[in-house]
Design a protein around this motif. Structure first.
Motif, PDB file in Angstrom:
ATOM      1  N   PHE A  21      -7.030   8.193  -1.611  1.00  0.00           N
ATOM      2  CA  PHE A  21      -8.027   8.817  -1.956  1.00  0.00           C
ATOM      3  C   PHE A  21      -9.422   8.171  -2.580  1.00  0.00           C
ATOM      4  N   GLY A  22      -9.320   6.800  -1.950  1.00  0.00           N
ATOM      5  CA  GLY A  22     -10.483   5.981  -2.453  1.00  0.00           C
ATOM      6  C   GLY A  22     -10.222   5.159  -3.700  1.00  0.00           C
ATOM      7  N   ALA A  23      -9.080   5.473  -4.198  1.00  0.00           N
ATOM      8  CA  ALA A  23      -8.688   4.740  -5.604  1.00  0.00           C
ATOM      9  C   ALA A  23      -7.706   3.836  -5.338  1.00  0.00           C
ATOM     10  N   THR A  24      -7.765   2.511  -5.833  1.00  0.00           N
ATOM     11  CA  THR A  24      -6.934   1.651  -5.477  1.00  0.00           C
ATOM     12  C   THR A  24      -5.700   1.708  -6.597  1.00  0.00           C
ATOM     13  N   LEU A  25      -4.456   1.725  -5.986  1.00  0.00           N
ATOM     14  CA  LEU A  25      -3.462   2.122  -6.748  1.00  0.00           C
ATOM     15  C   LEU A  25      -2.914   0.747  -7.077  1.00  0.00           C
ATOM     16  N   PHE A  26      -2.514  -0.104  -6.189  1.00  0.00           N
ATOM     17  CA  PHE A  26      -2.116  -1.288  -6.820  1.00  0.00           C
ATOM     18  C   PHE A  26      -2.497  -2.441  -5.374  1.00  0.00           C
ATOM     19  N   ASP A  27      -2.207  -3.564  -5.905  1.00  0.00           N
ATOM     20  CA  ASP A  27      -2.549  -4.547  -4.725  1.00  0.00           C
ATOM     21  C   ASP A  27      -1.579  -5.440  -4.351  1.00  0.00           C
ATOM     22  N   ILE A  28      -1.004  -5.574  -2.965  1.00  0.00           N
ATOM     23  CA  ILE A  28      -0.011  -6.268  -2.631  1.00  0.00           C
ATOM     24  C   ILE A  28      -0.478  -7.671  -2.010  1.00  0.00           C
ATOM     25  N   THR A  29      -0.491  -8.813  -2.550  1.00  0.00           N
ATOM     26  CA  THR A  29      -1.060  -9.830  -2.119  1.00  0.00           C
ATOM     27  C   THR A  29      -0.012 -10.982  -2.266  1.00  0.00           C
ATOM     28  N   GLY A  30       0.330 -11.099  -3.796  1.00  0.00           N
ATOM     29  CA  GLY A  30       1.232 -12.311  -4.156  1.00  0.00           C
ATOM     30  C   GLY A  30       2.625 -12.154  -3.493  1.00  0.00           C
ATOM     31  N   LEU A  31       3.437 -13.221  -4.077  1.00  0.00           N
ATOM     32  CA  LEU A  31       4.982 -13.339  -3.455  1.00  0.00           C
ATOM     33  C   LEU A  31       5.615 -12.183  -4.485  1.00  0.00           C
ATOM     34  N   THR A  32       5.315 -12.084  -5.608  1.00  0.00           N
ATOM     35  CA  THR A  32       5.894 -10.857  -6.363  1.00  0.00           C
ATOM     36  C   THR A  32       6.188  -9.726  -6.015  1.00  0.00           C
ATOM     37  N   ALA A  33       4.854  -9.034  -5.645  1.00  0.00           N
ATOM     38  CA  ALA A  33       4.464  -7.738  -5.017  1.00  0.00           C
ATOM     39  C   ALA A  33       4.889  -7.655  -3.704  1.00  0.00           C
ATOM     40  N   HIS A  34       5.299  -8.702  -2.824  1.00  0.00           N
ATOM     41  CA  HIS A  34       5.897  -8.443  -1.474  1.00  0.00           C
ATOM     42  C   HIS A  34       7.288  -8.402  -1.705  1.00  0.00           C
ATOM     43  N   TYR A  35       7.782  -9.106  -2.941  1.00  0.00           N
ATOM     44  CA  TYR A  35       9.299  -9.026  -3.046  1.00  0.00           C
ATOM     45  C   TYR A  35       9.802  -7.544  -3.441  1.00  0.00           C
ATOM     46  N   TRP A  36       9.030  -7.078  -4.472  1.00  0.00           N
ATOM     47  CA  TRP A  36       9.154  -5.823  -4.812  1.00  0.00           C
ATOM     48  C   TRP A  36       9.205  -4.611  -3.774  1.00  0.00           C
ATOM     49  N   LEU A  37       8.043  -4.896  -2.878  1.00  0.00           N
ATOM     50  CA  LEU A  37       8.149  -4.055  -1.657  1.00  0.00           C
ATOM     51  C   LEU A  37       9.139  -4.319  -0.778  1.00  0.00           C
ATOM     52  N   THR A  38       9.636  -5.542  -0.571  1.00  0.00           N
ATOM     53  CA  THR A  38      10.884  -5.644   0.419  1.00  0.00           C
ATOM     54  C   THR A  38      12.199  -5.179  -0.294  1.00  0.00           C
ATOM     55  N   LEU A  39      12.288  -5.003  -1.573  1.00  0.00           N
ATOM     56  CA  LEU A  39      13.225  -4.339  -2.217  1.00  0.00           C
ATOM     57  C   LEU A  39      13.376  -3.033  -2.042  1.00  0.00           C
ATOM     58  N   VAL A  40      12.080  -2.399  -2.408  1.00  0.00           N
ATOM     59  CA  VAL A  40      12.037  -1.129  -2.074  1.00  0.00           C
ATOM     60  C   VAL A  40      12.480  -0.631  -0.694  1.00  0.00           C
ATOM     61  N   PHE A  41      12.013  -1.342   0.182  1.00  0.00           N
ATOM     62  CA  PHE A  41      12.128  -1.295   1.571  1.00  0.00           C
ATOM     63  C   PHE A  41      13.576  -1.293   1.984  1.00  0.00           C
ATOM     64  N   ALA A  42      14.227  -2.200   1.393  1.00  0.00           N
ATOM     65  CA  ALA A  42      15.936  -2.293   1.780  1.00  0.00           C
ATOM     66  C   ALA A  42      16.387  -1.318   1.383  1.00  0.00           C
ATOM     67  N   VAL A  43      16.070  -0.941  -0.030  1.00  0.00           N
ATOM     68  CA  VAL A  43      16.824   0.124  -0.622  1.00  0.00           C
ATOM     69  C   VAL A  43      16.517   1.490   0.218  1.00  0.00           C
ATOM     70  N   VAL A  44      15.505   1.983   0.705  1.00  0.00           N
ATOM     71  CA  VAL A  44      15.220   3.064   1.421  1.00  0.00           C
ATOM     72  C   VAL A  44      16.017   2.691   2.517  1.00  0.00           C
TER      73      VAL A  44
END
Lengths: 290, 312
Positions: free
Chosen positions: B146-169
């Motif tokens: 809704f127009g508000a930036t929640l978080f920013d996925i650019t760096g390695l760390t952020a991508h890592y966490w996303l991958t982790l969440v992804f694998a868990v799901v």
């Protein structure tokens, strides 16, 4: 028309190389039930054995051929110990994965010892050429179909008239019964791998004057060989010979009249179509599909 | 004990960016992507008993879907992800159709042919796929609601966490699938297809759903991989990637739930431990594979389970 004949000749040259590789693959599959992904590495290492014998040691081509055959036979014994003897009584996935591992190991062993630089076999023969009417072929290329016919003929004679050949055929039909009748199963398995690796190695050596030799050339050739084996009917030698030539010609014609980009794809498309509509292969007799 | 161990593993995985960084984190992320791929493959090969050597192709189809949509339509990760899953699912259906007719090594070879066609297609259709050079893909970027930036996925760390969440799901979804009615149908088809058909199971449907599910997992991993690696090239999706995924599954234990996950992590991390012998990495990978297959036919988890049953 002249151009067509030239393409046909080129296709037969490439196809002859496919035939030699595919016959080894289909023998190993038909007799031992091993799906051998490392078969392309037999081709690659055979090519290197030949090229290095000629360029480093300066030996004549006949001597190089003997070296290639001896080296391939040793490689075959080694591969049989890993892919067949150590994995007996296992399902097909085991041999697929183990041969994949072996292929990766051999490919990288070649990369580490010989390096990635492409090599091409150049001899005095490269300058000579053969002409049949409008068709022009450099001598090393023209020799490939000749060598193929000689080797397939020899293989047929061995299978038909020698005890080893009889045991091989007996093994292909029924392993247990063959053993009961006194076939030395272990020896037959070893011979099968030696012959398979030898045919692939010689094919690689013959092609080393046509195409560059690098550690990764086995990857594509093994897939082509699988294509040929399916088209010809699994385990069917004559089918593999016909299908190999056919694939070579179809590929050459595709790149000549359609587009070069389709060249390597066309075989796989045909394979999928054939498996869907005629699972026993183009020439195979009706067999169970599982 | 078991719960404690899982909690420890989870804590280490979540905290990994604080404990290590750079290369090690990258390797861990690749391991997690492979977890998604092997878990997906295990659905069709481990549970439904159908050979498949096309996981690398589906991985690539997912990656190219997001790359091409991003390039031509300007859509971002969150739209491309479901699109990638749907597209690869459809390709899975396409490949699943021969599965209705073929078995064993014939099926294995059709999947190999499919894999090779996709790979060569990616190279040859260069106007669409960028050919051998591939396509650059931007990082996932800002996530806003809704127009508000929640978080920013650019760096390695952020991508890592996303991958982790992804694998868990992915693992959770696989768990639910395997323990659903559908999962039991897959196992029935694997155990005895004729019998499964005789008691009224729609074996065609069972096999097709297994193919589609396994492809969809790989497609999702492919979309994520394209953004994490900042691009796609055909050479990342060869038959050897498919074979590696199959190897991971078999080494861990086919048809066990944890096996493929352990296999994926082990076969990603072990070759990285070669250190100063890095040039021997792939060679050792090949040797390792041969040794494990010969020594442990049922895979690590299968072996462990067997020895536990023998003691009990």
């Amino acid at each position: 028309m002249d151009l067509f004949l030239q393409y046909l000749a080129n296709g037969i040259v490439i196809g002859s190389a496919y035939v030699l590789v595919a016959i080894g693959l289909t023998l190993i599959f038909g007799i031992l039930g091993v799906v051998n992904f490392a078969h392309g590495e037999f081709y690659m290492l055979g090519a290197y054995a030949g090229v290095l014998t000629v360029t480093l040691l300066g030996l004549p081509l006949i001597a190089a051929l003997v070296v290639v055959i001896a080296f391939s036979a040793v490689l075959g014994v080694f591969a049989e110990a890993i892919l067949h003897r150590a994995l007996r009584e296992r399902d097909m996935t085991s041999s697929i994965i183990a041969s994949f591992g072996l292929a990766v190991a051999l490919q990288n062993a070649a990369l580490l010892t010989i390096g990635p630089r492409p090599m091409l076999l150049q001899t005095d023969l490269s300058m000579l050429a053969v002409e049949f009417g409008p068709v022009y072929l450099p001598l090393p290329r023209a020799l490939i179909p000749v060598a193929m016919v000689v080797m397939v003929g020899l293989l047929f004679a061995v299978l038909r008239y020698t005890w080893t050949g009889r045991s091989l055929r007996a093994m292909a039909q029924h392993r247990t019964v063959a053993r009961l009748c006194g076939v030395r199963v272990e020896r037959v398995a070893m011979v099968t791998f030696m012959v398979g690796a030898g045919l692939a190695g010689v094919s690689g050596f013959l092609m080393s004057s046509v195409l560059m030799v690098t550690p990764v050339i086995g990857n594509m050739i093994v897939l082509k060989a699988f294509t040929v084996v399916i088209l010809g009917g699994m385990g069917d030698i004559m089918g593999a010979a016909v299908a190999g030539l056919l694939l070579g010609v179809v590929e050459t014609m595709t790149s000549a009249y359609l587009t070069n980009g389709l060249r390597d794809i066309i075989g796989f498309v045909i394979v999928i179509a054939v498996l869907l509509f005629r699972p026993q292969g183009l020439f195979g007799k009706s067999v169970e599909r599982s | 004990m078991k719960a404690g161990l899982s909690l420890l593993v989870a804590a280490v995985l979540v905290a990994a960016p604080f404990l290590t960084g750079g290369y090690e984190l990258q390797v861990l992320m690749v391991a997690l992507l492979y977890v998604t791929l092997t878990t997906g493959l295990n659905l069709v090969s481990g549970y439904a008993g159908q050979f498949s050597f096309a996981q690398g192709a589906f991985y690539g189809i997912g990656g190219y879907t997001t790359a091409i949509m991003g390039r031509d339509l300007g859509t971002g990760f969150w739209i491309n992800l479901p699109a990638g899953i749907v597209v690869t699912g459809l390709f899975g259906l396409l490949l699943g159709i021969p599965a209705l007719r073929l078995k064993g090594h014939f099926l294995a070879i059709v999947t190999i042919a499919f894999q090779t066609i996709v790979y060569l297609g990616l190279i040859q259709w260069s106007g669409f796929t960028g050919g051998q050079n591939g396509i650059l893909v931007p990082p996932i970027g800002a996530v806003s609601l809704f127009g508000a930036t929640l978080f920013d996925i650019t760096g390695l760390t952020a991508h890592y966490w996303l991958t982790l969440v992804f694998a868990v799901v992915a693992v959770w979804v696989a768990w639910r699938l395997v323990h659903s009615r559908l999962g039991r149908e897959w196992v029935a088809v694997k155990d005895d297809e004729t019998l499964a058909g005789a008691i009224g199971l729609d074996t065609t449907r069972a096999k097709l759903t297994a193919f589609v599910a396994s492809a969809a997992f790989a497609g999702a991993a492919g979309v994520l991989n394209a953004h994490v690696m900042r691009g796609v090239t055909p050479d990342d999706f060869t038959i050897w990637i498919s074979c590696t995924v199959v190897a991971m599954m078999v080494v861990g234990g086919r048809g066990t739930f944890l096996g493929p996950i352990i296999g994926a992590v082990l076969l990603t991390i072990l070759p990285e431990l070669t250190g100063s012998f890095a040039q021997y990495k792939l060679f050792l990978f090949g040797v390792l594979l041969v040794v494990i297959i010969i020594a442990l036919p049922e895979g690590l988890v299968g072996r462990w389970r067997k020895s536990r049953e023998a003691r009990a």
